[in-house]
Design an enzyme around this catalytic site. Sequence first.
Site, PDB file in Angstrom:
ATOM      1  N   GLU A 121       0.794  -1.235   0.000  1.00 32.67           N
ATOM      2  CA  GLU A 121       0.000   0.000   0.000  1.00 32.67           C
ATOM      3  C   GLU A 121       0.827   1.286   0.000  1.00 32.67           C
ATOM      4  OE1 GLU A 121      -3.097  -0.217   2.979  1.00 32.67           O
ATOM      5  OE2 GLU A 121      -4.083  -1.862   1.915  1.00 32.67           O
TER       6      GLU A 121
ATOM      7  N   GLU B  47      -5.133  -8.802   0.387  1.00 34.08           N
ATOM      8  CA  GLU B  47      -5.901  -8.510   1.604  1.00 34.08           C
ATOM      9  C   GLU B  47      -7.361  -8.299   1.235  1.00 34.08           C
ATOM     10  OE1 GLU B  47      -4.543  -5.203   4.040  1.00 34.08           O
ATOM     11  OE2 GLU B  47      -2.460  -5.863   3.845  1.00 34.08           O
TER      12      GLU B  47
HETATM   13  C1  GAL Z   1      -4.702  -2.293   5.201  1.00 37.46           C
HETATM   14  C2  GAL Z   1      -3.360  -2.616   5.808  1.00 37.46           C
HETATM   15  C3  GAL Z   1      -3.404  -3.670   6.872  1.00 37.46           C
HETATM   16  C4  GAL Z   1      -4.629  -3.583   7.748  1.00 37.46           C
HETATM   17  C5  GAL Z   1      -5.898  -3.375   6.953  1.00 37.46           C
HETATM   18  C6  GAL Z   1      -7.165  -3.177   7.756  1.00 37.46           C
HETATM   19  O1  GAL Z   1      -4.692  -0.991   4.722  1.00 37.46           O
HETATM   20  O2  GAL Z   1      -2.466  -3.055   4.806  1.00 37.46           O
HETATM   21  O3  GAL Z   1      -2.202  -3.611   7.581  1.00 37.46           O
HETATM   22  O4  GAL Z   1      -4.461  -2.725   8.790  1.00 37.46           O
HETATM   23  O5  GAL Z   1      -5.756  -2.295   6.087  1.00 37.46           O
HETATM   24  O6  GAL Z   1      -7.356  -1.847   8.113  1.00 37.46           O
END
Ligand code: GAL
Length: 450
Positions: free
Chosen positions: A163, A355
């Site tokens: 990110e 993710e």
């Molecule tokens: C993403 C991040 C993660 C986690 C997730 C949930 O932006 O890569 O580390 O925190 O969001 O908020």
Amino acid sequence: MAFPKDFVWGAATASYQVEGAAFEDGKGQGIWDVFCKRPGAVWQNHSGDVACDHYHRYVEDVEIMKKIGLKAYRMEMSWPRVMPDGVGNVNRKGIDFYDKLFDELLKADIEPWVTLYHWNLPQALQEKGGWQSPESSKWFSEYTALVVNKFSDRVTKWMTINEPQVIIMHGLLTGLHAPGFKLGMAEALAAGHNLLLAHGRAVSAVRQNAKREVSVGYAPVGWIRRPATNDQCDIDAARKASFEIDPTTLWNSAWWMDPVFFGKYPDQGLEAFGSIAPRVSAGDMEIISLPLDFLGVNIYTASAVKAGEDGKPELVPYKVGYQMNTYDWPVVPDVVYWAGKFFHERYNKPLVITENGTAVAEIIARDGGVHDPQRSEFIAKHLIEVDRAIQEGVPYKGYFYWSLLDNFEWNCGYKHRFGLVYVDFETGERIVKDSAVFYGDVINGKIGLG
Ligand code: GAL
């Protein structure tokens, strides 16, 4: 269901969010160690000092992963644990930790997918300018070369940067994340260019130091707009809006992905930023656009757009009472379908959802379990959309649920629980949630999603 046989089923974490042991065994300080000590920077002044204590409990955590049925684990190696000063000195005990963790994972038939940078910058490097320094990409490539040289006998899946949008936007513009700066857009864009260079140099360092055949990817936010309806004009408006750059923000995809896949910043973005666009030196874009094996995308939510009167994309607010997580992020499962479509059309690369997940307000039940049907439904609905995309030719190769464990959720501390596994942050006790069992059953084909 069209999931291919070799589809990768996993869950993800990041080092500062789970490891703890912040001051042990020769680990250097990271920017989050420092940021968390600033009063008010993090919700209720929480910190990752102990977090899930994964550093000491990794054997139990791998056992839990195995029990759930996970086939892959996306994790970050902590740069300050391995190289306390960021460059130079190597911390033997840090190396030992990952040595043991990888062995444990492989023994359990769980494939490690390693993120090289998920925001754990050594403080020593921050003091030399962090991502604002033109040297930063070289520091990152030194670190990458070291760990790939050391671990590529067992780790073959590598991701460079998690990110970039958030690193620059919240670290350097809004100040919500470490190091907590509120710079101007021009400085943020210059640091963003260094970060893209760091990505490129890391790609090269992975390939040069790998002992076995490796796959290298990138894990930006898969930011898109989704169409408010299935009308072709709304779909076209959403596609257009998904790759447009609004110069008041760094929330977009094209600025962070076009240089990596096309070797240039998008023209519309360059025009929008005008004189504050970063200086691109000769050779930079060749480094930034070194070939990748896959595009990882972190996908949580999206706003909807429709084609306005003049054909221009127009935001369509969600209806009163829309479904959301504890952050108020709308739950819109087709975001993974549209993201898959749009990224495939534009970049034509194998895609991995690095993710996707949700935080819900859960409580431990009288029977001692954590019953979280919202999360199981979230997973099911998103996987149905992944499947729909695959059936229409989108090359989705894997899905990593965020997160394996409830963990330190950055500036929100321990407020939001994203885990498949509940963590008691006082005692370290783990409770496997119902959603973990559900996800495991889907992975192992015990239940369908229809
Ligand atoms: C993403 C991040 C993660 C986690 C997730 C949930 O932006 O890569 O580390 O925190 O969001 O908020």
